[in-house]
Design an enzyme around this catalytic site. Structure first.
Site, PDB file in Angstrom:
ATOM      1  CG  ASP A 220      -1.701   1.237   1.451  1.00  0.00           C
ATOM      2  OD1 ASP A 220      -2.647   1.412   0.681  1.00  0.00           O
ATOM      3  OD2 ASP A 220      -1.397   2.038   2.349  1.00  0.00           O
ATOM      4  CD  GLU A 283      -2.486   2.296  -3.258  1.00  0.00           C
ATOM      5  OE1 GLU A 283      -3.660   2.642  -3.235  1.00  0.00           O
ATOM      6  OE2 GLU A 283      -1.696   2.586  -2.349  1.00  0.00           O
TER       7      GLU A 283
HETATM    8  C1  LIG Z   1      -3.563   5.839  -2.869  1.00  0.00           C
HETATM    9  C2  LIG Z   1      -3.740   5.722  -1.410  1.00  0.00           C
HETATM   10  O1  LIG Z   1      -3.569   6.680  -0.710  1.00  0.00           O
HETATM   11  N1  LIG Z   1      -4.082   4.515  -0.956  1.00  0.00           N
HETATM   12  C3  LIG Z   1      -4.216   4.175   0.400  1.00  0.00           C
HETATM   13  C4  LIG Z   1      -2.993   4.667   1.094  1.00  0.00           C
HETATM   14  O2  LIG Z   1      -3.070   4.625   2.427  1.00  0.00           O
HETATM   15  C5  LIG Z   1      -4.118   5.417   2.898  1.00  0.00           C
HETATM   16  C6  LIG Z   1      -3.967   5.491   4.345  1.00  0.00           C
HETATM   17  O3  LIG Z   1      -3.754   4.217   4.864  1.00  0.00           O
HETATM   18  C7  LIG Z   1      -5.438   4.794   2.459  1.00  0.00           C
HETATM   19  O4  LIG Z   1      -6.514   5.556   2.903  1.00  0.00           O
HETATM   20  C8  LIG Z   1      -5.482   4.754   0.981  1.00  0.00           C
HETATM   21  O5  LIG Z   1      -6.576   3.992   0.571  1.00  0.00           O
END
Ligand SMILES: CC(=O)N[C@H]1CO[C@H](CO)[C@@H](O)[C@@H]1O
Ligand SMILES: *[C@@H]1O[C@H](CO)[C@@H](O)[C@H](O)[C@H]1NC(C)=O
Ligand SMILES: *[C@@H]1O[C@H](CO)[C@@H](O)[C@H](O)[C@H]1NC(C)=O
Ligand SMILES: *[C@@H]1O[C@H](CO)[C@@H](O)[C@H](O)[C@H]1NC(C)=O
Ligand SMILES: *[C@@H]1O[C@H](CO)[C@@H](O)[C@H](O)[C@H]1NC(C)=O
Ligand SMILES: [Ca+2]
Ligand SMILES: [Ca+2]
Length: 559
Positions: A220, A283
């Site tokens: 993530d 991601e």
């Molecule tokens: C792109 C993005 O921000 N994805 C995740 C990144 O982390 C945050 C905080 O944990 C999430 O809210 C997002 O979905």
């Protein structure tokens, strides 16, 4: 220099494996949010036993595996992306034993299980943060602490960094008498990755789950791992004067640092050391060169968000073809593509593209080379759910305030899966669910779509079935533009049936000569049209006059 060495290592690695493709290279992957899939005990929240009871659905739908979004203990301020223990299960979803059962049952059914790895930050409820606040070693420097500076005798944060969710990314902690840094919500303090102890903890977490037998990780928010060591001010964009808006500054000192990529390389080494068959997917919302760099540093693949960030329902054929071609052009030799059209952070596919174009996008995701990712509910064309301000839970929505929450809230895409027309869409026996079920569930649901002659789900099945064909799993890709509205692509493999997909984004029907594809047969078999307008499918058509209705796509076979 290091980058070059890494690159050649991984290209070699791609070629070492000949013959059978590794399992992940052609997988159809389901993004499964445990909270919204199936509730087994009637408390209105999805859980592991619920997932277990529906695994056969994933098999029937042609998925090779699923990616579970966070199920770790969490105060749930951010959809569980605020984790308070990385090696436990939130009791709402079940126990560790339930997780192990789910894993075993999934494996018994030949489904792979990929889990979310969220390294950037923890919850402020995590024991490490609580100890860090109290300066208890070794946790004292696990997070990014700073005493700030004084301006006109008033203490202010050390710099102008803005959080993704809006507002300063520094929050004052009374007890420690210092600011801590958080890229997202203030309940999500960022780790200090310059601290080796933190890096070791993260490796231990990976090893823990590999040993449990998971098949891989979705990592993530990778662009956010490291921040500038000197905490320099970001440059202003001039696009807004609101210092609380994420768009107030550029993010050169807080995103895409090269250290993030080096971290990916280290994690890949950890994974390879424990199980070389595990997969690592990344991601990262980044431009194409920064996205491709993840391959270079050892990711099996980064998500390709082109269909989310670069096209919409008004895009013409030229634009869509360009997004595909550009990805393929930059893709390193031997690397595996991925195609993603929706997730828990975006408006739903059906909502963004409308009823005609959404299935066309799904068709492309499923039939282009590499990995296809489907977000929970997109296979039945679920739509965004309207939620009131009072019902809103997502911090990105809450922070935006009552007038603007609808622009930022991600709750509308996270409501429960619509199984049938019974109470709470068959998701739960409880009429109250953690987010309200979409009002349209009586008509938009899996059972109804299975029963109908033609439906979004039936179309999905028809298309995904083709993934088993060698020309789809291994064939070459060619794209051709006909005009502003129409383009086509082919998937060809020597001595195999070739597949041709013709996409008409325009409002008029078209008749095309597909002989622009070299060596195409003179007759083709029409296999499928996205919105089944009158045309009989399964019929033989002349290659030089293929008809495609307005806002439709056709799949044809050479025979
Ligand atoms: C792109 C993005 O921000 N994805 C995740 C990144 O982390 C945050 C905080 O944990 C999430 O809210 C997002 O979905
Ligand atoms: C998985 O399959 C094995 C062997 O058939 C069986 O013993 C086991 O009970 C199955 N596990 C689950 C969770 O279904
Ligand atoms: C390694 O991972 C693969 C794919 O996920 C899995 O099938 C295999 O059982 C794993 N091996 C071990 C020893 O855990
Ligand atoms: C992507 O962004 C980086 C850093 O801002 C820049 O150096 C690079 O040229 C960009 N690449 C493309 C293709 O825009
Ligand atoms: C078309 O067929 C010819 C003759 O068999 C062959 O040489 C050529 O490589 C083929 N072209 C493509 C694109 O397959
Ligand atoms: Ca439950
Ligand atoms: Ca960070």
């Amino acid at each position: 220099m290091k980058a070059l060495i890494t690159l050649s290592t991984f290209i070699l690695l791609f070629f070492e494996v000949s013959g059978e493709l590794e399992w992940w290279r052609t997988m159809s992957l389901y993004q499964l949010c445990p909270r919204s899939f199936k509730d087994s005990d009637g408390n209105g929240i999805g859980d592991f036993k619920g997932i277990q009871s529906k695994l056969h659905y994933l098999v029937e739908s042609g998925f090779d595996g699923f990616w579970l979004t966070p199920f770790y203990p969490s105060p749930f301020q951010d959809f569980g992306y605020d984790i308070s223990n990385f090696q436990e299960i939130d009791p709402l979803y079940g126990t560790m034993k339930d997780f192990e059962d789910l894993l075993e049952m999934a494996h018994n059914m030949s489904l792979k299980v990929i889990i979310d790895f969220v390294p950037n930050h923890s919850s402020d409820q995590h024991e490490w943060f609580q100890k860090s606040v109290k300066k208890i070693d070794p946790y004292t420097d696990y997070y990014i602490w700073n005493e700030g500076k004084f301006v006109n005798g008033i203490r202010v944060p050390p710099n102008n960094w803005v959080s993704v969710f809006g507002g300063s990314s520094w929050t004052w902690n009374e007890e420690r008498q210092a600011y801590f840094y958080h890229q997202f919500a203030k309940g999500q303090p960022d780790f200090d990755f310059r601290n080796e102890k933190v890096r070791n903890e993260m490796k231990d977490i990976l090893i823990f789950w590999i040993k449990k037998g998971v098949d891989g990780f979705r990592m993530d928010a990778l662009p956010f791992i490291f921040e500038d060591k000197y905490l320099r001010n970001e440059k202003l964009t001039g696009r807004t004067h609101n210092p609380n808006d994420f768009d107030y500054t550029y993010h050169d000192y807080t995103m895409h640092l090269i250290e993030n990529y080096e971290m990916v390389h280290e994690w890949r080494n950890v994974i390879d050391q424990y199980n070389q068959s595990n997969v690592m997917m990344i991601e990262a919302y980044a431009n194409i060169s920064l996205t491709m760099l993840y391959y270079t540093y050892g990711a099996h693949f980064p998500f390709n968000f082109g269909f989310i960030t670069s096209i919409n329902q008004y895009s013409n054929a030229n634009r869509i073809k360009h997004v595909i071609d550009e990805w393929m052009k930059y893709l390193p030799l031997g690397a595996t593509s991925s195609w993603v059209a929706g997730n828990h952070d975006q408006h739903r596919l059906r909502t963004r593209f409308g009823p005609d174009i959404a299935p066309i996008i799904t068709m492309m995701v499923q039939l282009l080379p590499g990995v296809a990712v489907t977000y929970l509910g997109d296979e039945i064309c679920m739509e965004d759910t309207y939620l009131t301000w009072e019902e809103t839970q997502d911090p990105q929505g809450c922070n935006a305030g009552k007038t603007d929450y609808q622009k930022r809230s991600r709750d509308p895409v996270r409501t429960p899966f619509q199984w049938d027309a019974s109470t709470s869409a068959g998701f739960s026996t409880n009429p109250r669910t953690w987010l309200r079920v979409n009002d349209n569930y009586k008509t938009v649901n899996l059972a109804a779509q299975k029963a109908a002659d033609k439906s979004c789900y039936k179309s999905f099945l028809k298309v995904t079935k083709l993934r088993r064909l060698p020309s789809i799993s291994k064939g070459e890709l060619k794209t051709k533009l006909f005009n502003n509205d129409v383009f086509a692509f082919s998937r060809e493999l020597k001595n195999e049936i070739s597949i041709y997909v013709v996409i008409n984004m325009g409002n008029e029907p078209v008749t095309l000569n597909l002989e622009v594809f070299e060596n195409i047969t003179s007759k083709l078999k029409l296999y499928h049209l996205t919105t089944n307008i009158e045309l009989p499918t399964g019929s033989i058509v002349n290659t030089n006059s293929v008809k495609v209705p307005a806002r439709n796509a056709a799949i044809l076979f050479s025979n």
